[in-house]
Design a protein around this motif. Structure first.
Motif, PDB file in Angstrom:
ATOM      1  N   MET A 123     -49.696   7.586 -42.261  1.00 25.42           N
ATOM      2  CA  MET A 123     -48.768   6.790 -43.057  1.00 25.42           C
ATOM      3  C   MET A 123     -47.362   6.816 -42.460  1.00 25.42           C
ATOM      4  O   MET A 123     -46.623   5.822 -42.558  1.00 25.42           O
ATOM      5  N   GLN A 124     -47.001   7.910 -41.798  1.00 26.57           N
ATOM      6  CA  GLN A 124     -45.688   7.969 -41.140  1.00 26.57           C
ATOM      7  C   GLN A 124     -45.650   7.041 -39.925  1.00 26.57           C
ATOM      8  O   GLN A 124     -44.669   6.318 -39.713  1.00 26.57           O
ATOM      9  N   VAL A 125     -46.713   7.064 -39.126  1.00 22.36           N
ATOM     10  CA  VAL A 125     -46.774   6.164 -37.971  1.00 22.36           C
ATOM     11  C   VAL A 125     -46.778   4.712 -38.445  1.00 22.36           C
ATOM     12  O   VAL A 125     -46.128   3.844 -37.851  1.00 22.36           O
TER      13      VAL A 125
ATOM     14  N   ASP B 236     -59.543   4.100 -51.369  1.00 24.96           N
ATOM     15  CA  ASP B 236     -60.171   3.836 -50.077  1.00 24.96           C
ATOM     16  C   ASP B 236     -59.720   2.521 -49.449  1.00 24.96           C
ATOM     17  O   ASP B 236     -59.690   2.406 -48.221  1.00 24.96           O
ATOM     18  N   LEU B 237     -59.369   1.539 -50.274  1.00 28.32           N
ATOM     19  CA  LEU B 237     -58.889   0.278 -49.699  1.00 28.32           C
ATOM     20  C   LEU B 237     -57.527   0.476 -49.026  1.00 28.32           C
ATOM     21  O   LEU B 237     -57.272  -0.078 -47.953  1.00 28.32           O
ATOM     22  N   LYS B 238     -56.682   1.270 -49.639  1.00 33.49           N
ATOM     23  CA  LYS B 238     -55.380   1.566 -49.035  1.00 33.49           C
ATOM     24  C   LYS B 238     -55.562   2.247 -47.684  1.00 33.49           C
ATOM     25  O   LYS B 238     -54.938   1.861 -46.683  1.00 33.49           O
ATOM     26  N   ILE B 239     -56.428   3.240 -47.627  1.00 31.42           N
ATOM     27  CA  ILE B 239     -56.660   3.979 -46.388  1.00 31.42           C
ATOM     28  C   ILE B 239     -57.322   3.075 -45.352  1.00 31.42           C
ATOM     29  O   ILE B 239     -56.969   3.096 -44.165  1.00 31.42           O
ATOM     30  N   SER B 240     -58.277   2.257 -45.787  1.00 35.04           N
ATOM     31  CA  SER B 240     -58.979   1.357 -44.859  1.00 35.04           C
ATOM     32  C   SER B 240     -58.028   0.363 -44.222  1.00 35.04           C
ATOM     33  O   SER B 240     -58.072   0.137 -42.997  1.00 35.04           O
ATOM     34  N   VAL B 241     -57.164  -0.256 -45.024  1.00 35.24           N
ATOM     35  CA  VAL B 241     -56.241  -1.249 -44.490  1.00 35.24           C
ATOM     36  C   VAL B 241     -55.184  -0.586 -43.615  1.00 35.24           C
ATOM     37  O   VAL B 241     -54.797  -1.126 -42.574  1.00 35.24           O
ATOM     38  N   ALA B 242     -54.732   0.595 -44.002  1.00 35.08           N
ATOM     39  CA  ALA B 242     -53.777   1.325 -43.165  1.00 35.08           C
ATOM     40  C   ALA B 242     -54.400   1.658 -41.814  1.00 35.08           C
ATOM     41  O   ALA B 242     -53.781   1.473 -40.755  1.00 35.08           O
TER      42      ALA B 242
ATOM     43  N   THR C  86     -43.966   1.847 -37.482  1.00 37.16           N
ATOM     44  CA  THR C  86     -44.356   0.733 -36.616  1.00 37.16           C
ATOM     45  C   THR C  86     -44.418  -0.612 -37.325  1.00 37.16           C
ATOM     46  O   THR C  86     -44.508  -1.648 -36.659  1.00 37.16           O
ATOM     47  N   SER C  87     -44.369  -0.643 -38.644  1.00 40.04           N
ATOM     48  CA  SER C  87     -44.517  -1.924 -39.338  1.00 40.04           C
ATOM     49  C   SER C  87     -43.457  -2.137 -40.398  1.00 40.04           C
ATOM     50  O   SER C  87     -43.432  -1.448 -41.417  1.00 40.04           O
ATOM     51  N   ARG C  88     -42.619  -3.138 -40.169  1.00 39.57           N
ATOM     52  CA  ARG C  88     -41.648  -3.526 -41.197  1.00 39.57           C
ATOM     53  C   ARG C  88     -42.277  -4.463 -42.216  1.00 39.57           C
ATOM     54  O   ARG C  88     -41.846  -4.516 -43.366  1.00 39.57           O
ATOM     55  N   THR C  89     -43.314  -5.181 -41.799  1.00 45.56           N
ATOM     56  CA  THR C  89     -43.907  -6.203 -42.656  1.00 45.56           C
ATOM     57  C   THR C  89     -44.989  -5.656 -43.575  1.00 45.56           C
ATOM     58  O   THR C  89     -45.072  -6.019 -44.747  1.00 45.56           O
ATOM     59  N   PHE C  90     -45.831  -4.756 -43.056  1.00 43.59           N
ATOM     60  CA  PHE C  90     -47.038  -4.397 -43.797  1.00 43.59           C
ATOM     61  C   PHE C  90     -47.018  -3.032 -44.478  1.00 43.59           C
ATOM     62  O   PHE C  90     -47.884  -2.756 -45.300  1.00 43.59           O
ATOM     63  N   TYR C  91     -46.057  -2.185 -44.155  1.00 43.29           N
ATOM     64  CA  TYR C  91     -46.067  -0.858 -44.776  1.00 43.29           C
ATOM     65  C   TYR C  91     -45.995  -0.954 -46.295  1.00 43.29           C
ATOM     66  O   TYR C  91     -46.820  -0.375 -47.000  1.00 43.29           O
ATOM     67  N   LEU C  92     -45.006  -1.689 -46.807  1.00 45.38           N
ATOM     68  CA  LEU C  92     -44.849  -1.787 -48.257  1.00 45.38           C
ATOM     69  C   LEU C  92     -46.068  -2.422 -48.930  1.00 45.38           C
ATOM     70  O   LEU C  92     -46.593  -1.864 -49.908  1.00 45.38           O
TER      71      LEU C  92
ATOM     72  N   LYS D 206     -58.096  17.261 -36.944  1.00 47.72           N
ATOM     73  CA  LYS D 206     -57.156  17.509 -38.026  1.00 47.72           C
ATOM     74  C   LYS D 206     -57.829  17.253 -39.370  1.00 47.72           C
ATOM     75  O   LYS D 206     -58.714  16.413 -39.489  1.00 47.72           O
ATOM     76  N   ASP D 207     -57.381  18.005 -40.403  1.00 45.96           N
ATOM     77  CA  ASP D 207     -57.931  17.759 -41.723  1.00 45.96           C
ATOM     78  C   ASP D 207     -57.384  16.441 -42.254  1.00 45.96           C
ATOM     79  O   ASP D 207     -56.345  15.938 -41.798  1.00 45.96           O
ATOM     80  N   GLN D 208     -58.091  15.871 -43.227  1.00 48.81           N
ATOM     81  CA  GLN D 208     -57.759  14.533 -43.716  1.00 48.81           C
ATOM     82  C   GLN D 208     -56.373  14.465 -44.354  1.00 48.81           C
ATOM     83  O   GLN D 208     -55.690  13.452 -44.253  1.00 48.81           O
ATOM     84  N   LYS D 209     -55.953  15.553 -44.996  1.00 47.71           N
ATOM     85  CA  LYS D 209     -54.639  15.559 -45.640  1.00 47.71           C
ATOM     86  C   LYS D 209     -53.525  15.411 -44.599  1.00 47.71           C
ATOM     87  O   LYS D 209     -52.600  14.618 -44.765  1.00 47.71           O
ATOM     88  N   THR D 210     -53.649  16.173 -43.502  1.00 52.06           N
ATOM     89  CA  THR D 210     -52.663  16.093 -42.422  1.00 52.06           C
ATOM     90  C   THR D 210     -52.721  14.725 -41.755  1.00 52.06           C
ATOM     91  O   THR D 210     -51.687  14.104 -41.469  1.00 52.06           O
ATOM     92  N   LEU D 211     -53.936  14.241 -41.531  1.00 55.84           N
ATOM     93  CA  LEU D 211     -54.116  12.951 -40.879  1.00 55.84           C
ATOM     94  C   LEU D 211     -53.541  11.827 -41.740  1.00 55.84           C
ATOM     95  O   LEU D 211     -52.921  10.887 -41.224  1.00 55.84           O
ATOM     96  N   TYR D 212     -53.730  11.923 -43.043  1.00 59.94           N
ATOM     97  CA  TYR D 212     -53.188  10.915 -43.956  1.00 59.94           C
ATOM     98  C   TYR D 212     -51.658  10.874 -43.849  1.00 59.94           C
ATOM     99  O   TYR D 212     -51.057   9.795 -43.711  1.00 59.94           O
ATOM    100  N   LYS D 213     -51.046  12.041 -43.891  1.00 62.20           N
ATOM    101  CA  LYS D 213     -49.583  12.119 -43.816  1.00 62.20           C
ATOM    102  C   LYS D 213     -49.068  11.538 -42.503  1.00 62.20           C
ATOM    103  O   LYS D 213     -48.114  10.755 -42.487  1.00 62.20           O
ATOM    104  N   GLU D 214     -49.726  11.906 -41.392  1.00 60.21           N
ATOM    105  CA  GLU D 214     -49.290  11.427 -40.077  1.00 60.21           C
ATOM    106  C   GLU D 214     -49.538   9.927 -39.920  1.00 60.21           C
ATOM    107  O   GLU D 214     -48.702   9.201 -39.373  1.00 60.21           O
TER     108      GLU D 214
END
Length: 273
Positions: free
Chosen positions: A12-14, A32-38, A18-24, A2-10
């Motif tokens: 962040m949705q997953v 890159d830090l946001k993507i790395s931690v996600a 799955t996380s009530r504590t860490f999503y926000l 999958k391209d990165q744009k689609t993967l990013y969207k999917e």
């Protein structure tokens, strides 16, 4: 692939699902830090779902987690991973089955930081699954909470250094993770015993001793905050810590957890400070 744009969207949705504590808190981070931690959260959640699964035997959990730990030590072979999980694919959630996607989603520069930490965590989870999570001593509790939470602290510190040039104390980072986990253990103490026959409380310890353990480690978390000089990273780390402190206080007052209003107020306080 999958391209990165689609993967990013999917991804962040997953993450949101799955996380009530860490999503926000993760949304506070940038680039890159946001993507790395996600990606790290998703990778670690992937193995956590194996450890916590109600229908898999401890022997199966041990085998899956040990094999996954080994796969994470090298460029990840998704074909081998898919084959490993195939007999249990109908029982395991999307976040687990898509581990390879979360690693691809992770920026190349931070990928091995995430893989190495997840590999070590998977090894530790396997070890404790084999031991049926029977904690008998303070050393046992320290080891278990290191593998499932202290490791998150050290991985985050490695990511802060990689992405923002921030250096932090390893022991304080471990204490930060341990403190959050200790609060979870207190909150789920009766449920763990009733549903799994598992106790994370060392022999001879009272609930007050476990409260003291949580407070000791949350205090290290407070010191860890003082080492973070970038606002977005500080916001990310402070929110779970603030929620943990207030959850602990609520339980000490005899309540099961914070109210929704208290959670919302805490979020507003952290963002405003």
């Amino acid at each position: 692939m999958k391209d990165q744009k689609t993967l990013y969207k999917e991804a962040m949705q997953v993450l949101k699902d799955t996380s009530r504590t860490f999503y926000l808190p993760i949304t506070f981070l940038k680039n890159d830090l946001k993507i790395s931690v996600a990606a790290a959260y998703l990778a670690m959640r992937a193995i956590d779902e194996i450890e916590d699964h109600g229908d898999l035997s401890n022997e199966v959990k041990f085998d899956l987690l040990m094999a996954t730990s080994e796969l994470l030590k090298a460029p990840f072979d998704n074909e081998k991973y898919t084959t490993l999980l195939a007999p249990y694919s109908a029982q395991l959630p999307e976040v687990t089955m898509r581990l390879a996607d979360w690693l691809v989603f992770c920026p190349e520069g931070s990928r091995m930081i995430v893989q190495n930490a997840t590999s070590e965590m998977s090894y530790g989870m396997a070890k404790w699954a084999k031991a049926n999570w029977q904690v008998h001593t303070r050393e046992d509790l320290d080891e278990y909470t290191y593998y499932v939470a202290g490791l998150v602290g050290t991985m985050l510190s490695d990511l802060w250094e990689w992405g923002a040039g921030i250096q932090t104390d390893r022991e304080l980072a471990i204490g930060y993770g341990r403190g959050l986990q200790a609060v979870n253990i207190l909150r789920n103490q009766q449920e763990d015993m009733d549903e799994r026959g598992v106790s994370f409380v060392p022999d001879g310890w009272s609930r007050d001793d476990l409260f003291a353990y949580a407070e000791e480690n949350l205090a290290k978390g407070d010191l860890y905050m003082k080492e973070l000089n970038k606002r977005t990273i500080l916001l990310f780390c402070r929110l779970p810590l603030a929620l943990a402190h207030k959850t602990l206080k609520a339980m000490q007052e005899g309540r099961e957890k914070m109210t929704r209003a208290e959670v919302e107020q805490t979020v507003e306080e952290v963002q405003a400070d």
